[in-house]
Write an enzyme that holds these catalytic residues in place. Structure first.
Site, mmCIF file in Angstrom:
data_model
loop_
_atom_site.group_PDB
_atom_site.id
_atom_site.type_symbol
_atom_site.label_atom_id
_atom_site.label_comp_id
_atom_site.label_asym_id
_atom_site.label_seq_id
_atom_site.Cartn_x
_atom_site.Cartn_y
_atom_site.Cartn_z
ATOM 1 N N LYS A 239 8.424 51.981 8.997
ATOM 2 C CA LYS A 239 8.397 51.959 7.266
ATOM 3 C C LYS A 239 7.791 50.750 6.992
ATOM 4 C CE LYS A 239 11.315 51.976 4.511
ATOM 5 N NZ LYS A 239 11.256 50.815 2.864
ATOM 6 N N ASN A 240 8.600 49.930 6.325
ATOM 7 C CA ASN A 240 7.573 48.319 6.001
ATOM 8 C C ASN A 240 6.512 48.268 7.117
ATOM 9 O OD1 ASN A 240 10.415 48.307 4.335
ATOM 10 N ND2 ASN A 240 11.501 47.460 5.650
ATOM 11 N N CYS B 119 17.507 47.747 -8.649
ATOM 12 C CA CYS B 119 17.961 48.949 -8.037
ATOM 13 C C CYS B 119 19.109 48.634 -6.769
ATOM 14 C CB CYS B 119 16.724 48.676 -5.760
ATOM 15 S SG CYS B 119 17.344 47.209 -5.147
ATOM 16 N N ARG C 103 16.647 42.160 -7.693
ATOM 17 C CA ARG C 103 14.851 42.438 -7.149
ATOM 18 C C ARG C 103 13.862 41.501 -7.682
ATOM 19 N NH1 ARG C 103 14.978 46.918 -2.066
ATOM 20 N NH2 ARG C 103 13.967 45.131 -1.110
ATOM 21 N N ASP D 253 18.392 44.631 6.347
ATOM 22 C CA ASP D 253 18.544 46.062 6.476
ATOM 23 C C ASP D 253 19.309 46.434 7.560
ATOM 24 O OD1 ASP D 253 16.732 46.055 4.931
ATOM 25 O OD2 ASP D 253 15.244 46.105 5.679
ATOM 26 N N ARG E 120 13.685 58.837 3.346
ATOM 27 C CA ARG E 120 12.906 57.656 2.521
ATOM 28 C C ARG E 120 12.706 56.701 3.609
ATOM 29 N NH1 ARG E 120 15.161 53.517 -1.316
ATOM 30 N NH2 ARG E 120 13.149 52.985 -0.808
HETATM 31 C C1 UD1 Z 1 11.261 43.764 2.020
HETATM 32 C C2 UD1 Z 1 11.689 45.200 3.080
HETATM 33 C C3 UD1 Z 1 13.544 45.341 2.720
HETATM 34 C C4 UD1 Z 1 13.700 44.215 2.603
HETATM 35 C C5 UD1 Z 1 14.114 42.409 2.359
HETATM 36 C C6 UD1 Z 1 14.317 41.581 3.450
HETATM 37 C C7 UD1 Z 1 10.025 46.695 2.354
HETATM 38 C C8 UD1 Z 1 9.471 47.380 1.822
HETATM 39 N N1 UD1 Z 1 10.806 46.234 1.871
HETATM 40 O O1 UD1 Z 1 11.627 43.650 0.376
HETATM 41 O O2 UD1 Z 1 14.100 46.258 3.504
HETATM 42 O O3 UD1 Z 1 15.542 44.415 2.917
HETATM 43 O O4 UD1 Z 1 12.192 42.603 2.282
HETATM 44 O O5 UD1 Z 1 14.352 40.978 4.935
HETATM 45 O O6 UD1 Z 1 9.171 45.373 3.265
HETATM 46 N N2 UD1 Z 1 13.682 37.110 -4.468
HETATM 47 C C9 UD1 Z 1 13.003 36.351 -5.475
HETATM 48 N N3 UD1 Z 1 11.639 36.397 -6.243
HETATM 49 C C10 UD1 Z 1 10.754 37.241 -5.830
HETATM 50 C C11 UD1 Z 1 11.575 38.165 -4.734
HETATM 51 C C12 UD1 Z 1 12.487 37.930 -3.608
HETATM 52 O O7 UD1 Z 1 14.076 35.745 -6.068
HETATM 53 O O8 UD1 Z 1 9.785 37.249 -6.851
HETATM 54 C C13 UD1 Z 1 14.505 37.591 -3.929
HETATM 55 C C14 UD1 Z 1 15.456 38.798 -3.469
HETATM 56 O O9 UD1 Z 1 16.422 38.933 -5.149
HETATM 57 C C15 UD1 Z 1 15.897 38.474 -1.875
HETATM 58 C C16 UD1 Z 1 15.221 37.152 -1.323
HETATM 59 O O10 UD1 Z 1 14.272 36.798 -1.575
HETATM 60 O O11 UD1 Z 1 17.412 38.261 -2.850
HETATM 61 C C17 UD1 Z 1 14.210 38.447 -0.211
HETATM 62 O O12 UD1 Z 1 13.654 39.105 -1.057
HETATM 63 P P1 UD1 Z 1 12.520 40.000 -0.661
HETATM 64 O O13 UD1 Z 1 12.387 39.125 0.925
HETATM 65 O O14 UD1 Z 1 10.864 39.482 -1.019
HETATM 66 O O15 UD1 Z 1 12.385 41.427 -0.199
HETATM 67 P P2 UD1 Z 1 10.894 42.870 -0.849
HETATM 68 O O16 UD1 Z 1 10.538 42.436 0.139
HETATM 69 O O17 UD1 Z 1 11.559 43.428 -1.634
#
Ligand code: UD1
Length: 431
Positions: free
Chosen positions: A22-23, A126, A131, A316, A408
């Site tokens: 999915k990711n 969420c 996030r 995850d 999902r």
């Molecule tokens: C993706 C995955 C999710 C997985 C996560 C971490 C998908 C669709 N989702 O989510 O399943 O759990 O990676 O491996 O691929 N953060 C900030 N600011 C930002 C962006 C992120 O502070 O602008 C923080 C987040 O709150 C979190 C960390 O960085 O603590 C990692 O998040 P991120 O790797 O960005 O997660 P996603 O890409 O949303």
């Protein structure tokens, strides 16, 4: 709303085919926004998140055609889908859609890259934490976009196009890295991304974009270099097998005992998860076709884990591993370092008889000798599957409510587990 009922106590034996990730599929589906030509994706999983993203993309002008099955195709084979964005008809991604699926925020970068503007709703919070998207917006600003926040929307403009830059992420972010890559591939000049996410899904996106004519080096390492190209072409790409689905079924097998072959799983994409399962007492072996998990007789040992960016233990798989540890001999410490609120499953696992105490970012799990079936509630995607894992060994029946969370991200979960001997059934609305 559908429910899933599980009667615990069956060992799992058999083969489970692993679906496309999915990711990986989600960012790959967004990539066609960057070109007028057709991107064909193979092995796309049949999931609600995929269907939802198709709807969102069609709003922007992406047409898709799903290939019909051909004689001789495996019944479980993923879908082949052709995506084409000949014209972008709308650069707005509205709140109603983005709030339902966070990953749809990632349309921002390719829309700005192609059209010079985008207006994308901020996704909001969420179940697993706040996030934020500040690093994604920072990456776009570094690439020369002007960002304003207006009425809950990120409005990005770059009338003269994006230009290459150095982007240093303060924290590893998967979505930030996808955004930086999709913004940089057609920017003027070169981009250097530091502290990039090295997750296999990032590598899969980069591989696909390179087939489309992009010049990306270093994906899968913390430093990614990109030379901007003037345009991208179409391509054909197969979605990576889902390491989180594979890790989840590995934990199901370790939990129940038995012998399960995860067909198509690539061990190098979830080695930290496999190592933890092996330390807990299962026998893990792999070959070119997949990964085999066996546990016969031996009990489970308590193992401590801490989640970390790839190649560390994935957040995850944290909830699933916690479920496994509820039945281990001794006490394990499970520390969540990626998301601050990702322990929603703790109170539901407790309803099945698990003994878990929370201490800040650490859950202290004291293994018990038996779990008992109960009514439980799914709270998010990975949390809900942790309840399924616990239910597989709980005495009597467990009913998991709100399984739309599972739908999902897990394709045909009941069929895959049922084929290995689990007593599991879906009870549909009114059923
Ligand atoms: C993706 C995955 C999710 C997985 C996560 C971490 C998908 C669709 N989702 O989510 O399943 O759990 O990676 O491996 O691929 N953060 C900030 N600011 C930002 C962006 C992120 O502070 O602008 C923080 C987040 O709150 C979190 C960390 O960085 O603590 C990692 O998040 P991120 O790797 O960005 O997660 P996603 O890409 O949303």
């Amino acid at each position: 709303m559908d429910r899933i009922r599980i009667t615990g106590g069956q060992k799992l034996n058999g083969t489970i085919p692993i679906s496309g990730a999915k990711n990986a599929a989600l960012p790959l589906m967004i990539a066609p926004l960057l070109t007028r030509e057709t991107l064909t994706l193979e092995n796309v999983p049949r999931l609600n998140d995929v269907a939802m993203l198709m709807r969102i993309l069609s709003n922007h002008g992406v047409d898709h055609t799903i290939e019909g099955k051909r004689p001789g195709d495996q019944p479980n084979a993923g879908q082949t889908i052709h995506f084409r964005a000949r014209e972008i008809v709308d650069t707005v991604a509205p709140y109603e859609l983005v709030s339902r699926m966070r990953a749809s925020f990632w349309v921002l970068a390719p829309l700005v890259a192609r059209m010079g503007e985008a207006r994308v709703s901020l996704p909001g919070g969420c179940a697993i934490g706040t996030r934020p998207v500040d690093y994604l917006l920072m990456a776009m600003e570094r690439l020369g976009a002007r960002i304003e926040i207006e009425e809950g929307y990120a409005v990005a403009t770059a009338p003269k196009g994006l230009r290459g830059a150095e982007i240093i992420f303060p924290k590893v972010t998967v979505g930030g890295t996808h955004t930086a890559i999709m913004g940089a591939v057609t920017a003027h000049g070169s981009t250097l991304i530091r502290n990039a996410a090295a997750e296999p899904e990032v590598t899969d996106l980069a591989d696909c974009l390179n087939k489309m004519g992009a010049k990306i080096r270093g994906a899968g390492t913390p430093t990614i270099e990109i030379d901007g190209v003037t345009s991208l072409s179409g391509a054909r790409h197969e979605v990576l097998p889902d390491r989180i689905e594979a890790g989840t079924f590995a934990m199901c097998a370790a939990m129940t005992g038995g012998d399960v072959f995860l067909e198509g799983a690539r061990p190098e994409t979830f080695q930290a998860g496999l190592d933890a399962i092996a330390r807990a007492g299962a026998i893990v072996t792999s070959n070119n076709h997949g990964v085999r998990i066996q546990r016969n007789g031996a009990g489970l040992a308590a193992v401590d884990i801490t989640t970390a960016p790839f190649p560390g233990f994935p957040t995850d798989l944290q909830a699933q591993f916690m479920a496994l540890m509820t039945m281990a001999k001794g006490t394990s410490h499970i520390t969540e370092k990626i998301f601050e609120n990702r322990f929603m499953h703790v109170s539901e696992l407790a309803r099945l008889g698990a003994k878990i105490r929370l201490d800040g970012e650490t859950a202290i799990v004291e293994g018990v000798t038996k779990l008992k079936g109960a009514q439980v509630m799914a709270t998010d995607l990975r949390a809900s599957v942790s309840l399924v894992i616990a239910a597989l060994v709980a005495e009597g029946d467990t009913t998991v409510h709100r399984v739309y969370h599972l739908d999902r991200g897990f394709e045909r979960l009941e069929q895959k587990l049922g084929a290995c001997g689990a007593l599991i059934e879906r009870i549909s609305e009114g059923g």
